[in-house]
Design a protein around this motif. Sequence first.
Motif, PDB file in Angstrom:
ATOM      1  N   LEU A   1      19.259 -13.529  11.784  1.00  0.00           N
ATOM      2  CA  LEU A   1      18.411 -14.549  11.185  1.00  0.00           C
ATOM      3  C   LEU A   1      18.152 -14.313   9.695  1.00  0.00           C
ATOM      4  N   ILE A   2      18.789 -13.292   9.125  1.00  0.00           N
ATOM      5  CA  ILE A   2      18.753 -13.095   7.668  1.00  0.00           C
ATOM      6  C   ILE A   2      20.180 -12.906   7.167  1.00  0.00           C
ATOM      7  N   LYS A   3      20.349 -13.085   5.864  1.00  0.00           N
ATOM      8  CA  LYS A   3      21.644 -12.799   5.228  1.00  0.00           C
ATOM      9  C   LYS A   3      21.641 -11.309   4.872  1.00  0.00           C
ATOM     10  N   PRO A   4      22.401 -10.487   5.590  1.00  0.00           N
ATOM     11  CA  PRO A   4      22.288  -9.032   5.410  1.00  0.00           C
ATOM     12  C   PRO A   4      22.600  -8.558   4.004  1.00  0.00           C
ATOM     13  N   GLU A   5      23.512  -9.243   3.320  1.00  0.00           N
ATOM     14  CA  GLU A   5      23.888  -8.815   1.968  1.00  0.00           C
ATOM     15  C   GLU A   5      22.764  -9.046   0.961  1.00  0.00           C
ATOM     16  N   SER A   6      21.769  -9.872   1.328  1.00  0.00           N
ATOM     17  CA  SER A   6      20.666 -10.177   0.404  1.00  0.00           C
ATOM     18  C   SER A   6      19.483  -9.236   0.583  1.00  0.00           C
ATOM     19  N   ARG A   7      19.533  -8.396   1.610  1.00  0.00           N
ATOM     20  CA  ARG A   7      18.384  -7.556   1.936  1.00  0.00           C
ATOM     21  C   ARG A   7      18.272  -6.345   1.010  1.00  0.00           C
ATOM     22  N   SER A   8      17.035  -6.044   0.615  1.00  0.00           N
ATOM     23  CA  SER A   8      16.756  -4.824  -0.138  1.00  0.00           C
ATOM     24  C   SER A   8      15.285  -4.469   0.046  1.00  0.00           C
ATOM     25  N   ASN A   9      14.920  -3.260  -0.370  1.00  0.00           N
ATOM     26  CA  ASN A   9      13.525  -2.830  -0.309  1.00  0.00           C
ATOM     27  C   ASN A   9      12.863  -3.111  -1.647  1.00  0.00           C
ATOM     28  N   LEU A  10      11.774  -3.849  -1.607  1.00  0.00           N
ATOM     29  CA  LEU A  10      11.170  -4.385  -2.828  1.00  0.00           C
ATOM     30  C   LEU A  10      10.132  -3.450  -3.444  1.00  0.00           C
ATOM     31  N   VAL A  11       9.062  -3.149  -2.709  1.00  0.00           N
ATOM     32  CA  VAL A  11       7.962  -2.325  -3.241  1.00  0.00           C
ATOM     33  C   VAL A  11       7.393  -1.450  -2.126  1.00  0.00           C
ATOM     34  N   GLY A  12       6.482  -0.560  -2.516  1.00  0.00           N
ATOM     35  CA  GLY A  12       5.779   0.279  -1.560  1.00  0.00           C
ATOM     36  C   GLY A  12       4.276   0.110  -1.721  1.00  0.00           C
ATOM     37  N   ASN A  13       3.515   0.743  -0.833  1.00  0.00           N
ATOM     38  CA  ASN A  13       2.065   0.615  -0.859  1.00  0.00           C
ATOM     39  C   ASN A  13       1.449   1.890  -0.293  1.00  0.00           C
ATOM     40  N   ARG A  14       0.128   1.975  -0.292  1.00  0.00           N
ATOM     41  CA  ARG A  14      -0.565   3.120   0.296  1.00  0.00           C
ATOM     42  C   ARG A  14      -1.605   2.636   1.295  1.00  0.00           C
ATOM     43  N   LEU A  15      -1.865   3.465   2.292  1.00  0.00           N
ATOM     44  CA  LEU A  15      -2.829   3.150   3.348  1.00  0.00           C
ATOM     45  C   LEU A  15      -4.158   3.805   3.008  1.00  0.00           C
ATOM     46  N   VAL A  16      -5.229   2.993   3.014  1.00  0.00           N
ATOM     47  CA  VAL A  16      -6.540   3.517   2.615  1.00  0.00           C
ATOM     48  C   VAL A  16      -7.618   3.143   3.617  1.00  0.00           C
ATOM     49  N   LEU A  17      -8.701   3.894   3.560  1.00  0.00           N
ATOM     50  CA  LEU A  17      -9.895   3.626   4.356  1.00  0.00           C
ATOM     51  C   LEU A  17     -10.915   2.986   3.434  1.00  0.00           C
ATOM     52  N   ILE A  18     -11.492   1.863   3.878  1.00  0.00           N
ATOM     53  CA  ILE A  18     -12.449   1.147   3.043  1.00  0.00           C
ATOM     54  C   ILE A  18     -13.782   0.988   3.761  1.00  0.00           C
ATOM     55  N   ALA A  19     -14.807   0.696   2.980  1.00  0.00           N
ATOM     56  CA  ALA A  19     -16.138   0.397   3.500  1.00  0.00           C
ATOM     57  C   ALA A  19     -16.777  -0.622   2.570  1.00  0.00           C
ATOM     58  N   PRO A  20     -17.797  -1.347   3.059  1.00  0.00           N
ATOM     59  CA  PRO A  20     -18.539  -2.215   2.129  1.00  0.00           C
ATOM     60  C   PRO A  20     -19.096  -1.369   0.978  1.00  0.00           C
ATOM     61  N   LYS A  21     -19.184  -1.945  -0.190  1.00  0.00           N
ATOM     62  CA  LYS A  21     -19.602  -1.164  -1.361  1.00  0.00           C
ATOM     63  C   LYS A  21     -20.953  -0.485  -1.157  1.00  0.00           C
ATOM     64  N   ALA A  22     -21.809  -1.100  -0.359  1.00  0.00           N
ATOM     65  CA  ALA A  22     -23.139  -0.518  -0.130  1.00  0.00           C
ATOM     66  C   ALA A  22     -23.079   0.774   0.682  1.00  0.00           C
ATOM     67  N   ASP A  23     -21.988   0.970   1.445  1.00  0.00           N
ATOM     68  CA  ASP A  23     -21.838   2.171   2.285  1.00  0.00           C
ATOM     69  C   ASP A  23     -20.626   2.990   1.859  1.00  0.00           C
ATOM     70  N   ALA A  24     -20.336   3.021   0.577  1.00  0.00           N
ATOM     71  CA  ALA A  24     -19.056   3.547   0.109  1.00  0.00           C
ATOM     72  C   ALA A  24     -19.111   5.012  -0.302  1.00  0.00           C
ATOM     73  N   SER A  25     -19.603   5.876   0.566  1.00  0.00           N
ATOM     74  CA  SER A  25     -19.543   7.310   0.261  1.00  0.00           C
ATOM     75  C   SER A  25     -18.204   7.864   0.725  1.00  0.00           C
ATOM     76  N   PRO A  26     -17.566   8.731  -0.072  1.00  0.00           N
ATOM     77  CA  PRO A  26     -16.221   9.233   0.250  1.00  0.00           C
ATOM     78  C   PRO A  26     -16.197  10.000   1.577  1.00  0.00           C
TER      79      PRO A  26
END
Length: 272
Positions: free
Chosen positions: A105-130
């Motif tokens: 369902l994709i054109k294999p010759e057009s495929r590539s890896n675009l960007v990366g990211n990081r996984l983080v833990l978040i909290a509402p700013k009011a409770d944002a202690s590390p």
Amino acid sequence: MRVSTGLLNRRLFGKAALAATALGLLIGISPQARASDNTLVLAAASMKDSLEEVAKLYERNTGKKVALSFAASSALAKQIEQQAPADIFISADLDWMDYLAKRDLIKPESRSNLVGNRLVLIAPKADASPITVEKGNFPLLQRIGNSRLATGEPNSVPVGKYAKAALTHLGIWEEVEPKLVRAESVRSALTFVSRGEALMGIVYETDAKVDKGVAVIGTFPADSHPAIIYPIARTATSKAPDAQAFLDFVKSPAAFDVFRKYGFSAAPAPRG
């Protein structure tokens, strides 16, 4: 803000129904768009702000229009499988691109890896202690207490899959799982935390950057989960005359400058 489990579940049910409706509208490209020569792009929800800016830059440079739709990679891949109109697919993980590739369902010759990211833990700013995020010293359960942890559905949504892998690596998945808010996309998980309906959330670093209601309180070690990679490819049914030109532009240095501004990194090498 704290909410009871019953109230949260009722809210979740209502939001799930709204999300399903919204997804149908989102993927249901208008007849005008189908009839035009516009390039149609289905992209992971976490790319919304950055890809919209890239598309505007492309349109200013070329005069060509691009139609964008965003949702969880899992939902988008299923829509492509069901013959939804699309020229380009950008996934938040390799698995859903592989899913389409195995079904031709994709054109294999057009495929590539675009960007990366990081996984983080978040909290509402009011409770944002590390909080420390490391094996053998990760007091997540103590901090959550009677509240909830929001992330993507771990059986399908990429951010949820990364979260499950990280929590498993850190040795607390089984204890944390009952406290999950299983969102239909990373942006939905972000909203639960921003509104105070979940005390914490696991999202991508780029999503945390675009919501002023949350703060990053911890970053997951890169080796605790599979590398976060966003692959891009043209669909097998792509017919838009400018689809390849837009794909090439998305991979250009000018586009990467935009992605980097939003917190994306160069695509890492996959880990075995």
